[in-house]
Design a protein around this motif. Sequence first.
Motif, short mmCIF file in Angstrom:
data_model
loop_
_atom_site.label_atom_id
_atom_site.label_comp_id
_atom_site.label_asym_id
_atom_site.label_seq_id
_atom_site.Cartn_x
_atom_site.Cartn_y
_atom_site.Cartn_z
N GLU A 109 2.12 -5.04 -3.14
CA GLU A 109 1.02 -5.99 -3.18
C GLU A 109 0.11 -5.74 -4.39
N ALA A 110 -0.30 -4.47 -4.56
CA ALA A 110 -1.22 -4.13 -5.64
C ALA A 110 -0.54 -4.32 -6.99
N LEU A 111 0.70 -3.89 -7.09
CA LEU A 111 1.43 -3.99 -8.35
C LEU A 111 1.63 -5.46 -8.75
N LEU A 112 1.96 -6.27 -7.76
CA LEU A 112 2.24 -7.67 -8.07
C LEU A 112 0.98 -8.45 -8.38
N SER A 113 -0.13 -8.09 -7.76
CA SER A 113 -1.33 -8.84 -8.10
C SER A 113 -1.82 -8.43 -9.50
N LYS A 154 14.20 -13.47 -10.00
CA LYS A 154 14.16 -14.10 -11.31
C LYS A 154 12.72 -14.33 -11.76
N ILE A 155 11.91 -14.84 -10.84
CA ILE A 155 10.51 -15.10 -11.19
C ILE A 155 9.77 -13.80 -11.45
N LEU A 156 10.01 -12.83 -10.58
CA LEU A 156 9.39 -11.52 -10.78
C LEU A 156 9.73 -10.96 -12.16
#
Length: 609
Positions: free
Chosen positions: A92-96, A580-582
Amino acid sequence: MSFTTAIQYAVCNSLGGLFGQEFTEKDFQVSETKPEFEGDYTVVLFALVKKLKVAPEALAKDLGENLVKNNPGFISGFNTIKAFLNLAITEEALLSFLTENYKDVCIGKKPVSHKKIMVEYSSPNTNKPLHLGHLRNNFLGWSVAEILKANGHEVIKSSIVNDRGIHICKSMIAWQEFANGATPQSTGAKGDHFVGDYYVKFNDEYKKEVSELTEEGTSKDEAEKNAPIMKKTQQMLLDWERGEPAVMELWNKMNGWVYKGFEETYKRIGSDFDQTFYESQTYLLGKDFVQEGLKNGAFYKKEDGSVWINLSGVGLDEKLLLRGDGTSVYITQDIGLVKQKFEKYNLDKSIYVIGDEQIYHMKVLVEICRKLGMPFADQILHLSYGMVELTTGKMKSREGTVVDADDLVDEMIATSKKHTEELGKVKDFSEGDLKDLYEILGMGAMKFYLLRVDPKKRMIFNPDESIDFHGFTGPFVQYTYARIHSILKKVRDDERGEEGSLAAGSWEFEGHKSQLDVQQLLPLERQLLIFLEKYAHVISQAGDELNPSVIANYVFHLAKTFNSFYAEHSVANAENEEKKILRLHIAVMTATVIKSALQLLGIAVPERM
RNA sequence: GGCCCCGUAGCUCAGUGGAUAGAGCAACAGCCUUCUAAGCUGUGGGUCACACGUUCGAAUCGUGUCGGGGUCACCA
């Protein structure tokens, strides 16, 4: 707040809760977890073990449990080895972090600080062309200025041109005697090289006259003093100081040639200045302060009328400030200029990018300012850098082992042309695009090579290594950027089902939903995110240390990690749409940081190479 | 001689109080019908100049020794 800061904060809180007392971030250390262990960040708790008189394992375990419990969106798990507490950051933290920053061109840069800093660099003599040592100086000064800007400071780039003095008269005399009216135009030579050749000519002639005199029985000292060409030169200096029209005209003409040559070189290597000072305009400035210092007893006069300062109290020697005949020496004008700088620009700091052979000189300058009660004495900073040596030893102009800046630039660009042609990947480029590409790659290789080493250290210039485009080099990092651009193009072409050209600098990949779902991260994806998050810290470290090599090392490591990721995982053909989006986001962010970091080093990025 | 800087793999360099010291180059062995092989993966390579000390812990801090460099101009 950076991850590291957030962890420090969380650890302080948890420790406070566990032990009922105050803790600060100095009680423990937070670092990245080494790859051989599991986790993202490591908290080192040995110091606390002693202070709190607890068992290391138990402390780490209790703290770990508490951190996970109290920071649910941030810390997802932990493991311990003795007093090492390894923490994992939540997806969560990494992706935000990723979605908020992935295409932010200002990533890692600090808000405006209102500090005004002058960076003086380059500072050439007008009697010879720039050489390899100047290149290190120029790249370093320019980059440090940009790094300080990225840290929120207002920066003024300045240069003091050494355009007067006996050494300048030497090339003038030689031209007068031997040129027969030749000019850069008439010979097709570049102005600075043209004048530099007469400086060399002077020395040859001088040497010849001295040996003739000594053969006739004159002592060496006498011969050096009385060689006719030297006499003429000294006379010319006096004439110059009196403003004799013919001499001034010659001086203006020859300096004009040199400036034209310098301008060309500066343009190629990307040096620029907000303010240029000329010694001819500043060399008299310091005299008044010397008089002032005499009056208040900071300085003293010797019998012959020369003025001195005694700095033996601070471990330095006595130093001449004004000659017996009242003319100024090098440091006299430095005193005048430094005062002018601080007063005119209201500076918070003045950084001098000068070689380390002048450490003593700069110390003396600071001490003199102190003795004169100048309030800015402690805001003078000498950024000293080590000499560039060749594999065969030092550069010596007399032995013709000086590596000329223009020659080196030409060679680097020729090398990039050669490599590019061999690889044959950009055969569709126009002539102009090719020229730009060779320039970007050649300069990138050269700047990276000279900036990747800690400036304070002496460095060895290895010609073979400097033109290498593999490994720890500028082109390697540039290549990674071009690869990412290629990924984006591929994705876009796939979507459209046709060949389309990606607009320059555009990272858009519309057609996808831009939101990232929380998902499991693979080790390399996670590693890249953790590393990208560190960029802001790297900028401030480079700023604190005035050290571009910090940036160079970081961006190389980033490119390296991305290339491993690239070899391991496909972006365009990822396992599923989520991945892919990531990965598109990660790729774009990597490119954003590479471009930003290389920009701080004065290096441009190509979209294809 | 006084003061200052440096000594890490064959070479060029990271690492400045934490886990088994890392990269690049060079050497060797692999990887391109799939987003650029200027790339990736692996192997070998170390008395962190030496000695003593401080510390739970030292390439990192202190002292000393050895080796290299800079500087101590009425040059700039």
